[in-house]
Design a protein around this motif. Sequence first.
Motif, PDB file in Angstrom:
ATOM      1  N   LEU A   1      24.080  47.953  49.136  1.00 36.84           N
ATOM      2  CA  LEU A   1      24.496  46.584  49.446  1.00 36.84           C
ATOM      3  C   LEU A   1      24.904  45.820  48.186  1.00 36.84           C
ATOM      4  O   LEU A   1      25.921  45.127  48.157  1.00 36.84           O
ATOM      5  CB  LEU A   1      23.355  45.846  50.149  1.00 36.84           C
ATOM      6  N   GLU A   2      24.113  45.949  47.139  1.00 34.45           N
ATOM      7  CA  GLU A   2      24.306  45.105  45.957  1.00 34.45           C
ATOM      8  C   GLU A   2      25.571  45.432  45.171  1.00 34.45           C
ATOM      9  O   GLU A   2      26.158  44.537  44.552  1.00 34.45           O
ATOM     10  CB  GLU A   2      23.101  45.224  45.040  1.00 34.45           C
ATOM     11  N   LEU A   3      25.988  46.679  45.171  1.00 37.04           N
ATOM     12  CA  LEU A   3      27.097  47.097  44.313  1.00 37.04           C
ATOM     13  C   LEU A   3      28.454  46.976  44.985  1.00 37.04           C
ATOM     14  O   LEU A   3      29.463  47.410  44.426  1.00 37.04           O
ATOM     15  CB  LEU A   3      26.864  48.534  43.842  1.00 37.04           C
ATOM     16  N   ARG A   4      28.491  46.367  46.157  1.00 32.45           N
ATOM     17  CA  ARG A   4      29.760  46.257  46.887  1.00 32.45           C
ATOM     18  C   ARG A   4      30.623  45.093  46.414  1.00 32.45           C
ATOM     19  O   ARG A   4      31.829  45.071  46.663  1.00 32.45           O
ATOM     20  CB  ARG A   4      29.486  46.117  48.392  1.00 32.45           C
ATOM     21  N   ASN A   5      30.023  44.122  45.737  1.00 31.83           N
ATOM     22  CA  ASN A   5      30.787  42.932  45.343  1.00 31.83           C
ATOM     23  C   ASN A   5      30.532  42.554  43.886  1.00 31.83           C
ATOM     24  O   ASN A   5      30.457  41.376  43.545  1.00 31.83           O
ATOM     25  CB  ASN A   5      30.422  41.750  46.253  1.00 31.83           C
ATOM     26  N   VAL A   6      30.422  43.544  43.026  1.00 31.54           N
ATOM     27  CA  VAL A   6      30.217  43.270  41.600  1.00 31.54           C
ATOM     28  C   VAL A   6      31.539  42.805  41.002  1.00 31.54           C
ATOM     29  O   VAL A   6      32.569  43.491  41.141  1.00 31.54           O
ATOM     30  CB  VAL A   6      29.726  44.533  40.877  1.00 31.54           C
ATOM     31  N   PRO A   7      31.583  41.650  40.331  1.00 32.06           N
ATOM     32  CA  PRO A   7      32.832  41.178  39.714  1.00 32.06           C
ATOM     33  C   PRO A   7      33.339  42.166  38.670  1.00 32.06           C
ATOM     34  O   PRO A   7      32.561  42.763  37.924  1.00 32.06           O
ATOM     35  CB  PRO A   7      32.416  39.842  39.069  1.00 32.06           C
ATOM     36  N   ASN A   8      34.661  42.338  38.612  1.00 30.76           N
ATOM     37  CA  ASN A   8      35.263  43.261  37.654  1.00 30.76           C
ATOM     38  C   ASN A   8      35.309  42.696  36.242  1.00 30.76           C
ATOM     39  O   ASN A   8      35.458  43.435  35.277  1.00 30.76           O
ATOM     40  CB  ASN A   8      36.687  43.632  38.098  1.00 30.76           C
ATOM     41  N   GLY A   9      35.204  41.396  36.129  1.00 29.59           N
ATOM     42  CA  GLY A   9      35.255  40.738  34.826  1.00 29.59           C
ATOM     43  C   GLY A   9      34.708  39.332  34.956  1.00 29.59           C
ATOM     44  O   GLY A   9      34.005  39.009  35.925  1.00 29.59           O
ATOM     45  N   PRO A  10      35.010  38.464  33.979  1.00 31.60           N
ATOM     46  CA  PRO A  10      34.545  37.069  34.057  1.00 31.60           C
ATOM     47  C   PRO A  10      35.049  36.389  35.328  1.00 31.60           C
ATOM     48  O   PRO A  10      36.190  36.618  35.763  1.00 31.60           O
ATOM     49  CB  PRO A  10      35.154  36.427  32.803  1.00 31.60           C
ATOM     50  N   LEU A  11      34.216  35.578  35.907  1.00 32.39           N
ATOM     51  CA  LEU A  11      34.610  34.869  37.124  1.00 32.39           C
ATOM     52  C   LEU A  11      35.663  33.824  36.802  1.00 32.39           C
ATOM     53  O   LEU A  11      35.584  33.147  35.767  1.00 32.39           O
ATOM     54  CB  LEU A  11      33.389  34.193  37.751  1.00 32.39           C
ATOM     55  N   PRO A  12      36.649  33.654  37.688  1.00 31.88           N
ATOM     56  CA  PRO A  12      37.661  32.618  37.465  1.00 31.88           C
ATOM     57  C   PRO A  12      37.111  31.243  37.802  1.00 31.88           C
ATOM     58  O   PRO A  12      36.023  31.108  38.384  1.00 31.88           O
ATOM     59  CB  PRO A  12      38.765  33.020  38.449  1.00 31.88           C
ATOM     60  N   GLY A  13      37.867  30.228  37.470  1.00 36.77           N
ATOM     61  CA  GLY A  13      37.492  28.878  37.845  1.00 36.77           C
ATOM     62  C   GLY A  13      37.732  28.646  39.329  1.00 36.77           C
ATOM     63  O   GLY A  13      38.483  29.383  39.981  1.00 36.77           O
ATOM     64  N   ALA A  14      37.070  27.650  39.872  1.00 40.80           N
ATOM     65  CA  ALA A  14      37.216  27.311  41.283  1.00 40.80           C
ATOM     66  C   ALA A  14      37.056  25.805  41.436  1.00 40.80           C
ATOM     67  O   ALA A  14      36.826  25.089  40.458  1.00 40.80           O
ATOM     68  CB  ALA A  14      36.189  28.064  42.118  1.00 40.80           C
ATOM     69  N   GLN A  15      37.166  25.343  42.663  1.00 37.86           N
ATOM     70  CA  GLN A  15      37.024  23.910  42.929  1.00 37.86           C
ATOM     71  C   GLN A  15      35.603  23.521  43.295  1.00 37.86           C
ATOM     72  O   GLN A  15      35.250  22.348  43.283  1.00 37.86           O
ATOM     73  CB  GLN A  15      37.986  23.496  44.042  1.00 37.86           C
ATOM     74  N   ALA A  16      34.775  24.502  43.631  1.00 38.76           N
ATOM     75  CA  ALA A  16      33.377  24.215  43.958  1.00 38.76           C
ATOM     76  C   ALA A  16      32.557  25.485  43.841  1.00 38.76           C
ATOM     77  O   ALA A  16      33.067  26.596  43.986  1.00 38.76           O
ATOM     78  CB  ALA A  16      33.250  23.638  45.364  1.00 38.76           C
ATOM     79  N   ILE A  17      31.279  25.299  43.546  1.00 37.59           N
ATOM     80  CA  ILE A  17      30.300  26.374  43.567  1.00 37.59           C
ATOM     81  C   ILE A  17      29.422  26.153  44.795  1.00 37.59           C
ATOM     82  O   ILE A  17      28.865  25.061  44.966  1.00 37.59           O
ATOM     83  CB  ILE A  17      29.432  26.370  42.293  1.00 37.59           C
ATOM     84  N   VAL A  18      29.301  27.150  45.650  1.00 31.67           N
ATOM     85  CA  VAL A  18      28.485  27.039  46.862  1.00 31.67           C
ATOM     86  C   VAL A  18      27.251  27.919  46.698  1.00 31.67           C
ATOM     87  O   VAL A  18      27.374  29.119  46.449  1.00 31.67           O
ATOM     88  CB  VAL A  18      29.276  27.456  48.119  1.00 31.67           C
ATOM     89  N   VAL A  19      26.075  27.322  46.837  1.00 31.89           N
ATOM     90  CA  VAL A  19      24.813  28.051  46.703  1.00 31.89           C
ATOM     91  C   VAL A  19      24.123  28.097  48.062  1.00 31.89           C
ATOM     92  O   VAL A  19      23.914  27.057  48.689  1.00 31.89           O
ATOM     93  CB  VAL A  19      23.864  27.374  45.701  1.00 31.89           C
ATOM     94  N   LEU A  20      23.749  29.291  48.500  1.00 33.06           N
ATOM     95  CA  LEU A  20      23.073  29.454  49.779  1.00 33.06           C
ATOM     96  C   LEU A  20      21.561  29.506  49.581  1.00 33.06           C
ATOM     97  O   LEU A  20      21.075  30.078  48.608  1.00 33.06           O
ATOM     98  CB  LEU A  20      23.545  30.732  50.480  1.00 33.06           C
TER      99      LEU A  20
END
Length: 260
Positions: free
Chosen positions: A64-83
Amino acid sequence: MIVFLSKLLAPALSPIVIICGLLAIAIVAGRRRPRVARCAAIAAALVLLLSSNRWIAMLVTGYLELRNVPNGPLPGAQAIVVLSSGVEPAIPPQPAILLDGATANRLLYAAQLYHEGKAPVVIVSGGRTPWLKNIAPMSESMAEVMELLGVPKSAIIQEPDSANTYENAVDVKAILQARHIGRILLVTSAMHMPRALALFKHQGVDAIAAPCEFLSVSPGAGGWRGVIIGLIPDSDSLHLTSSALRELLGFAVYRAAGRL
């Protein structure tokens, strides 16, 4: 009803409940049907040994954990959503807000992303279980913690109504549309990310995975000694396996309900 089913099925189908059920069968069938009793007891032992094995726990969790590992630095966005995961307000004699490990790690990472300038606002998403109406929504406590971590109150938006991950996605989408927010960084535990990201994308949200709390990552087996120790059943591995199976079950339930 979907909230009740998701809260009920996860623990009901956990390894520990399955083990208890098999032992109950073994006890009831003990005298009249000894073969059934032996089979149930053996099955209970196998479930316990497998689900509390460190290597099996790491295998299921890593899937489960290794399915969405970022390939590099995260880009900028308009909001950060925390669950949210588990948050309790400071109800006496509890002196301060009580966070479970998952929520604490998510909030810490979201604060880090904010201070790195990845997005100008943070949306904290979490309501309350529908049948616990006297408790404040988790978003209130999460917002307080974000302020303690240096995020200004003016940069925090609360989503206080959701009771599960599906409602997180639906209610956050409404906030994004009302505020004309496009791309978001979605912060949640790495194990929870596949289900959460799928639900947000199903709602049409432009979400980028920002996973944290990688529980399957370890410094190594520690040679033959570590391998042997990993074969010994322990409660931490049982908990990890149970959590991973709960995520897989949740994914299946949402898909069956047409929400993925």
